[in-house]
Design an enzyme around this catalytic site. Structure first.
Site, PDB file in Angstrom:
ATOM      1  N   LYS A  73      -5.546   8.765  -7.055  1.00  0.00           N
ATOM      2  CA  LYS A  73      -5.764   7.898  -5.716  1.00  0.00           C
ATOM      3  C   LYS A  73      -7.279   7.933  -5.630  1.00  0.00           C
ATOM      4  O   LYS A  73      -7.462   7.193  -4.375  1.00  0.00           O
ATOM      5  CB  LYS A  73      -4.780   8.439  -4.757  1.00  0.00           C
ATOM      6  N   ARG A 111       6.569  11.431   6.211  1.00  0.00           N
ATOM      7  CA  ARG A 111       6.664  10.207   5.599  1.00  0.00           C
ATOM      8  C   ARG A 111       8.208   9.568   5.415  1.00  0.00           C
ATOM      9  O   ARG A 111       9.024  10.197   5.220  1.00  0.00           O
ATOM     10  CB  ARG A 111       5.953  10.165   4.170  1.00  0.00           C
ATOM     11  N   PRO A 131      -1.330   2.031  -0.984  1.00  0.00           N
ATOM     12  CA  PRO A 131      -2.179   2.481  -2.301  1.00  0.00           C
ATOM     13  C   PRO A 131      -1.690   3.659  -3.137  1.00  0.00           C
ATOM     14  O   PRO A 131      -1.306   4.780  -2.338  1.00  0.00           O
ATOM     15  CB  PRO A 131      -3.462   2.649  -1.828  1.00  0.00           C
ATOM     16  N   GLU A 132      -1.144   3.436  -4.132  1.00  0.00           N
ATOM     17  CA  GLU A 132      -0.627   4.319  -4.927  1.00  0.00           C
ATOM     18  C   GLU A 132      -1.558   4.303  -6.375  1.00  0.00           C
ATOM     19  O   GLU A 132      -2.624   3.584  -6.790  1.00  0.00           O
ATOM     20  CB  GLU A 132       0.812   4.691  -5.217  1.00  0.00           C
TER      21      GLU A 132
END
Length: 269
Positions: free
Chosen positions: A51, A250, A2-3
């Site tokens: 977000k 990340r 999700p972005e």
């Protein structure tokens, strides 16, 4: 993952399913709000903020959720099988006569007064897909810490809201620099166009079921997820390494030929 684009899509699905309708079912499966009951109240709107998702309900209440890495909202019709995951992963159920919205694996779910929304989202920078978008402020925020690596600065939602790990890697590729370049060393012509380039990428993808940054069918992303595969532009093998965002490491992708600049000495294997 999700972005800002996928959260915008989720907000639209929820808004279309719930807004203007009275809730006939309400089940918040988190300890703090397990006894809260929203049945009998109309949903006013569902709005994305970076977000974050804000579902505003009659009576001055807002249900705030954040999807983080693997949360999702699914919408079902009566009799349709819920298939977003096992029952123990359900954190919220909101339903009316025609639709039921089910929130799976939501790491953030809280009910608050609508007047207190700033407590949840007031720290965010300009929203790339929101009415508050301000490219000048976004760039100023990014440049406040000129020594910070560009990739980290892009992920910091206090600078600009909506970019995640995929768009971070793709933006750095399109700017022609590594994600480890100090943001203050980004050439002036490229830093000037960065905010609007980011906005265009998210706007292009907010209506798309499959995220695309290349404009090519079947070759959707320039570098993200393409470790040890040829760069679409120069055929050099794409590299992969970890980069922190202030909270966790990340996976980060880049082409060493198309993106000159600092890079880690030990790429991930």
């Amino acid at each position: 993952m999700p972005e800002g684009d996928t959260v915008w899509q989720a907000a639209r699905r929820l808004h279309d399913a719930l807004a203007g309708e009275v809730l006939t079912r309400s089940d918040l499966r988190v300890p703090r709000f397990a006894t809260a009951d929203l049945t009998g109240r109309a949903v006013l709107d569902v709005t994305p903020r970076g977000k974050h998702l804000l579902a505003r309900v009659e009576g001055g209440l807002t249900l705030h959720s954040h999807l983080r890495m693997d949360g999702s909202w699914r919408v079902y019709t009566p009799g349709q099988r819920w298939n977003g995951g096992p029952a123990h992963q359900i954190r919220a159920v909101l339903g009316n006569a025609g639709r039921t919205a089910v929130g799976y694996r939501l790491p953030v779910l809280e009910l608050m007064r609508t007047t207190d929304e700033d407590r949840a989202v007031g720290h965010l920078g300009p929203d790339l897909l929101g009415p508050d978008w301000d490219p000048g402020l976004a760039l100023a925020n990014l440049l406040k810490d000129p020594a910070r690596p560009l990739g980290e600065a892009l992920l910091d939602q206090r600078n600009l809201a909506g970019i995640g790990n995929v768009f971070k890697s793709e933006l750095c590729f399109l700017l022609g620099v590594t994600p480890w370049l100090p943001v203050g060393e980004l050439p002036a012509d490229r830093s000037a166009k960065l905010p609007e380039l980011a906005r265009r990428l998210l706007e292009f993808n907010r209506e798309r079921p499959v995220r695309n940054t290349t404009g090519r069918r079947g070759q959707d992303l320039f570098v993200y997820g393409r470790a040890r595969r040829p760069c679409l532009r120069c055929r050099t093998l794409v590299r992969l390494a970890d980069q922190g965002d202030g909270s966790r490491e990340r996976p980060t992708y880049w082409c060493p030929a198309c993106q000159p600049g600092p890079a880690p000495f030990t790429p991930r294997r």
